[in-house]
Design a protein around this motif. Structure first.
Motif, PDB file in Angstrom:
ATOM      1  N   THR A 140       0.801  -1.228   0.000  1.00 33.34           N
ATOM      2  CA  THR A 140       0.000   0.000   0.000  1.00 33.34           C
ATOM      3  C   THR A 140       0.833   1.278   0.000  1.00 33.34           C
ATOM      4  O   THR A 140       0.348   2.328   0.397  1.00 33.34           O
ATOM      5  CB  THR A 140      -0.967   0.024   1.192  1.00 33.34           C
ATOM      6  N   ALA A 141       2.085   1.223  -0.462  1.00 30.60           N
ATOM      7  CA  ALA A 141       2.868   2.450  -0.611  1.00 30.60           C
ATOM      8  C   ALA A 141       2.222   3.295  -1.702  1.00 30.60           C
ATOM      9  O   ALA A 141       1.671   2.765  -2.668  1.00 30.60           O
ATOM     10  CB  ALA A 141       4.313   2.113  -0.982  1.00 30.60           C
ATOM     11  N   VAL A 142       2.263   4.609  -1.559  1.00 27.58           N
ATOM     12  CA  VAL A 142       1.636   5.516  -2.526  1.00 27.58           C
ATOM     13  C   VAL A 142       2.709   6.356  -3.211  1.00 27.58           C
ATOM     14  O   VAL A 142       3.849   6.429  -2.758  1.00 27.58           O
ATOM     15  CB  VAL A 142       0.580   6.422  -1.858  1.00 27.58           C
ATOM     16  N   VAL A 143       2.328   7.004  -4.305  1.00 29.44           N
ATOM     17  CA  VAL A 143       3.248   7.843  -5.061  1.00 29.44           C
ATOM     18  C   VAL A 143       2.616   9.217  -5.256  1.00 29.44           C
ATOM     19  O   VAL A 143       1.395   9.350  -5.317  1.00 29.44           O
ATOM     20  CB  VAL A 143       3.614   7.195  -6.425  1.00 29.44           C
ATOM     21  N   GLY A 144       3.466  10.232  -5.332  1.00 24.68           N
ATOM     22  CA  GLY A 144       2.988  11.588  -5.575  1.00 24.68           C
ATOM     23  C   GLY A 144       4.094  12.434  -6.174  1.00 24.68           C
ATOM     24  O   GLY A 144       5.251  12.024  -6.241  1.00 24.68           O
ATOM     25  N   SER A 145       3.727  13.619  -6.593  1.00 20.26           N
ATOM     26  CA  SER A 145       4.672  14.569  -7.158  1.00 20.26           C
ATOM     27  C   SER A 145       4.984  15.637  -6.107  1.00 20.26           C
ATOM     28  O   SER A 145       4.068  16.196  -5.504  1.00 20.26           O
ATOM     29  CB  SER A 145       4.066  15.227  -8.399  1.00 20.26           C
ATOM     30  N   LEU A 146       6.263  15.881  -5.897  1.00 21.84           N
ATOM     31  CA  LEU A 146       6.710  16.912  -4.965  1.00 21.84           C
ATOM     32  C   LEU A 146       7.338  18.046  -5.764  1.00 21.84           C
ATOM     33  O   LEU A 146       7.882  17.811  -6.851  1.00 21.84           O
ATOM     34  CB  LEU A 146       7.739  16.335  -3.980  1.00 21.84           C
ATOM     35  N   PRO A 147       7.308  19.271  -5.249  1.00 23.10           N
ATOM     36  CA  PRO A 147       7.862  20.398  -6.014  1.00 23.10           C
ATOM     37  C   PRO A 147       9.394  20.357  -6.076  1.00 23.10           C
ATOM     38  O   PRO A 147      10.042  19.718  -5.236  1.00 23.10           O
ATOM     39  CB  PRO A 147       7.388  21.615  -5.218  1.00 23.10           C
ATOM     40  N   PRO A 148       9.979  21.023  -7.072  1.00 21.39           N
ATOM     41  CA  PRO A 148      11.433  21.135  -7.107  1.00 21.39           C
ATOM     42  C   PRO A 148      11.926  21.782  -5.809  1.00 21.39           C
ATOM     43  O   PRO A 148      11.202  22.528  -5.165  1.00 21.39           O
ATOM     44  CB  PRO A 148      11.706  22.059  -8.298  1.00 21.39           C
ATOM     45  N   GLY A 149      13.153  21.478  -5.445  1.00 24.31           N
ATOM     46  CA  GLY A 149      13.703  22.066  -4.225  1.00 24.31           C
ATOM     47  C   GLY A 149      14.797  21.204  -3.650  1.00 24.31           C
ATOM     48  O   GLY A 149      15.314  20.296  -4.301  1.00 24.31           O
ATOM     49  N   GLU A 150      15.115  21.484  -2.410  1.00 28.25           N
ATOM     50  CA  GLU A 150      16.164  20.753  -1.707  1.00 28.25           C
ATOM     51  C   GLU A 150      15.525  19.745  -0.768  1.00 28.25           C
ATOM     52  O   GLU A 150      14.655  20.094   0.021  1.00 28.25           O
ATOM     53  CB  GLU A 150      17.025  21.742  -0.924  1.00 28.25           C
ATOM     54  N   TYR A 151      16.005  18.502  -0.840  1.00 32.36           N
ATOM     55  CA  TYR A 151      15.495  17.433   0.004  1.00 32.36           C
ATOM     56  C   TYR A 151      16.669  16.774   0.720  1.00 32.36           C
ATOM     57  O   TYR A 151      17.568  16.247   0.072  1.00 32.36           O
ATOM     58  CB  TYR A 151      14.722  16.403  -0.836  1.00 32.36           C
TER      59      TYR A 151
END
Length: 181
Positions: free
Chosen positions: A129-140
């Motif tokens: 049940t892991a999910v996926v999404g889009s994160l904004p550009p930036g520093e992680y």
């Protein structure tokens, strides 16, 4: 019979309203067809595969989104690539470290000429049940403090409540950093 009782009877007799399935239209038809052809035993992760609690949490944070699909300009070329979680059957093994019948497999689908798609395996997870999404550009920055991603393009987020990974394209390869573990 008074009006309130009549209204209640009509309401209770009406069939339940179906919630629209955000996964039904999340992928282009050509990509859906190629997924079915290449991975016939696998299915795109949908809301119905999540536990009621996980479904509620996902819908609160991502209204109208599919938990198994994220469209994003991952490569910075102006075209959407698709981060897709396929729920794949797991072969039974002696002394398994994974208990369950499915695992989450994260693929990246990129459009090619002639209405074809290229697929790249990004990650496998012992979680159905892991999910996926889009994160904004930036520093992680890694939860361990040992790595940092400087993303110029949108980032793939993959995981669940207890663990989460960010994937970014650096121009030549995919970089990975654990945001929670």
């Amino acid at each position: 019979m008074n009006l309130a009782v009549l209204s209640l009877c009509i309401l209770l007799a009406a069939p339940p309203r179906k919630m629209p399935n955000p996964c039904a239209s999340a992928l282009p038809e050509s990509l859906t067809a190629e997924l079915h052809s290449r991975f016939p035993a696998s299915k795109v992760l949908t809301l119905s595969a999540l536990t009621p609690r996980d479904r509620r949490l996902f819908q609160q944070k991502n209204p109208g989104k599919c938990p198994g699909v994220a469209a994003l300009d991952f490569f910075g070329d102006g075209r959407d690539a698709f981060a897709i979680i396929l729920s794949e059957p797991v072969e039974p093994k002696p002394n398994p470290t994974f208990v369950g019948s499915h695992e989450a497999v994260l693929f990246l689908a990129r459009p090619e000429p002639n209405n074809r798609w290229s697929f790249q395996l990004v990650e496998r997870a012992n979680s159905p049940t892991a999910v996926v999404g889009s994160l904004p550009p930036g520093e992680y920055e890694s939860v361990y403090g040992d790595a940092v991603i400087h993303a110029k393009n949108p980032v793939i987020g993959f995981g669940e409540e207890s663990w989460f990974i960010a994937f970014s394209w650096n121009g030549s390869r995919i970089e990975k950093v654990w945001l929670a573990d």
